[in-house]
Enzyme design. Structure first.
Site, PDB file in Angstrom:
ATOM      1  N   HIS A  34       0.860  -1.185   0.000  1.00  0.00           N
ATOM      2  CA  HIS A  34       0.000   0.000   0.000  1.00  0.00           C
ATOM      3  C   HIS A  34       0.897   1.235   0.000  1.00  0.00           C
ATOM      4  O   HIS A  34       2.131   1.111  -0.057  1.00  0.00           O
ATOM      5  CB  HIS A  34      -0.954  -0.021   1.201  1.00  0.00           C
ATOM      6  CG  HIS A  34      -0.273  -0.296   2.518  1.00  0.00           C
ATOM      7  ND1 HIS A  34       0.630   0.580   3.074  1.00  0.00           N
ATOM      8  CD2 HIS A  34      -0.331  -1.356   3.360  1.00  0.00           C
ATOM      9  CE1 HIS A  34       1.067   0.097   4.217  1.00  0.00           C
ATOM     10  NE2 HIS A  34       0.527  -1.093   4.416  1.00  0.00           N
ATOM     11  N   HIS A  37       4.019   1.343   2.122  1.00  0.00           N
ATOM     12  CA  HIS A  37       5.209   0.661   1.589  1.00  0.00           C
ATOM     13  C   HIS A  37       5.869   1.486   0.477  1.00  0.00           C
ATOM     14  O   HIS A  37       7.086   1.623   0.436  1.00  0.00           O
ATOM     15  CB  HIS A  37       4.828  -0.694   0.989  1.00  0.00           C
ATOM     16  CG  HIS A  37       4.290  -1.677   1.973  1.00  0.00           C
ATOM     17  ND1 HIS A  37       2.971  -2.076   1.979  1.00  0.00           N
ATOM     18  CD2 HIS A  37       4.897  -2.354   2.980  1.00  0.00           C
ATOM     19  CE1 HIS A  37       2.789  -2.959   2.943  1.00  0.00           C
ATOM     20  NE2 HIS A  37       3.921  -3.147   3.563  1.00  0.00           N
ATOM     21  N   GLY A 145       9.203   1.232   8.223  1.00  0.00           N
ATOM     22  CA  GLY A 145       8.189   2.216   8.558  1.00  0.00           C
ATOM     23  C   GLY A 145       8.092   2.489  10.053  1.00  0.00           C
ATOM     24  O   GLY A 145       8.217   1.580  10.876  1.00  0.00           O
ATOM     25  N   SER A 183      -2.226  -0.215   6.787  1.00  0.00           N
ATOM     26  CA  SER A 183      -1.714  -1.525   7.192  1.00  0.00           C
ATOM     27  C   SER A 183      -2.324  -2.569   6.278  1.00  0.00           C
ATOM     28  O   SER A 183      -3.509  -2.458   5.911  1.00  0.00           O
ATOM     29  CB  SER A 183      -2.146  -1.818   8.638  1.00  0.00           C
ATOM     30  OG  SER A 183      -2.008  -3.200   8.923  1.00  0.00           O
TER      31      SER A 183
END
Ligand code: PAF
Length: 281
Positions: A34, A37, A145, A183
């Site tokens: 997503h 990333h 992240g 997420s």
């Protein structure tokens, strides 16, 4: 974009590139990519000549009864996302570990609380897989992240303690329009759970505002923030120092609030920086 499935072929290619003086960047993922990333890939891209992204759903970091079997997967979509992000090499191994693999990498202390308390084998699985991936890719820079704030701290510690010559960069947490932290696990939520998931980021945003407004008593802050959570179960909601992740009683400098909560069978995590007025002076 190269797509490599064989770990040793990846290692040979990366080693040859390093010998030619190329700088290697690396973003490890578990796929179902997503914007969170791709933002990490965007951070890595200008810092390297050759950008490697791995997609591997690592069984070692899932506990018994967790969501390993249903973890969302979209290899074709992921491949397209990597192409768009300018990735040079997508590493998608089926078998990452060699037969008889028996080495574990464990960071102590930092892994005891927060997610480590409810997922006691999780971080050992993460550091073991990341150490192996680092051995294969030999990156100059790797990006993780801040959404997984404790994971980032644990990886920084592993890299420091094992003297791995790798720069670790943290990429900011990315939120959806409704504030929910991006997420892969958000895919599990039904409409009602998704609506209630917003209460996690709202409670954290409330904490950040309250601390910026001068509230320093952690018990008071946490009690008020908890009351804002509309979830099925709170795993933890804590305020810790941003480096050692130790719980604080009062806020006297930059701190971090971290939360993990369940909506049905889905466990979500989120976190926010807390900056008291004194830190601005
Ligand atoms: O953050 C993740 O997606 C995973 O924990 C990682 C770092 C790729 C290791 O499997």
């Amino acid at each position: 974009m190269q797509v490599v499935t064989d770990p040793l072929a990846l290692q040979a290619d990366c080693l040859a590139r390093r010998r030619r003086g190329e700088r290697i960047g690396f973003v490890p993922t578990m796929g179902y990519l997503h914007r969170g990333h791709t933002s990490l890939m965007e951070l890595a891209r200008p810092r390297c000549d050759h950008l490697v992204v791995s997609i591997y759903v690592n069984p070692l970091q899932f506990g018994a009864g967790e969501d390993l079997d249903r973890y969302p997967r979209d290899p074709e979509g992921d491949r397209a996302a990597c192409e768009r992000a300018g990735v040079d090499c997508l590493f998608m191994p089926t078998d990452l570990y060699p037969p008889g693999h028996s080495t574990r990498v464990r960071v102590e202390g930092l892994t005891a609380g927060l997610c480590g308390a409810s997922r006691p084998t999780h971080f050992e699985g993460v550091t073991t897989v990341v150490a192996r991936l680092f051995g294969l890719v030999q990156p100059d820079v790797a990006v993780f992240g801040e959404k997984d704030y404790q994971q980032l701290a644990v990886i920084r510690r592993m890299v420091r303690d094992l003297a791995m010559p790798i720069e670790i960069l943290g990429g900011p947490l990315i939120r959806d329009d409704d504030g929910v932290a991006l997420s892969s696990r958000n895919a599990y939520l039904d409409e009602d759970q998704r609506r209630r998931a917003r209460s996690i980021s709202r409670a954290l945003a409330w904490l950040a505002d309250a601390v910026a407004g001068g509230e320093v008593d952690v018990a008071t802050l946490l009690a008020r923030a908890r009351a804002r959570l509309d979830v099925d179960r709170i795993d933890y909601l804590e305020i810790v120092d941003p480096d050692e992740l130790q719980p604080l009683a009062r806020i006297s400098g930059p701190a971090r609030a971290l939360a993990a909560a369940w909506l049905g069978r889905t466990r979500l995590i989120d976190n926010v920086a807390l900056v008291p007025p004194s830190a601005h002076r």
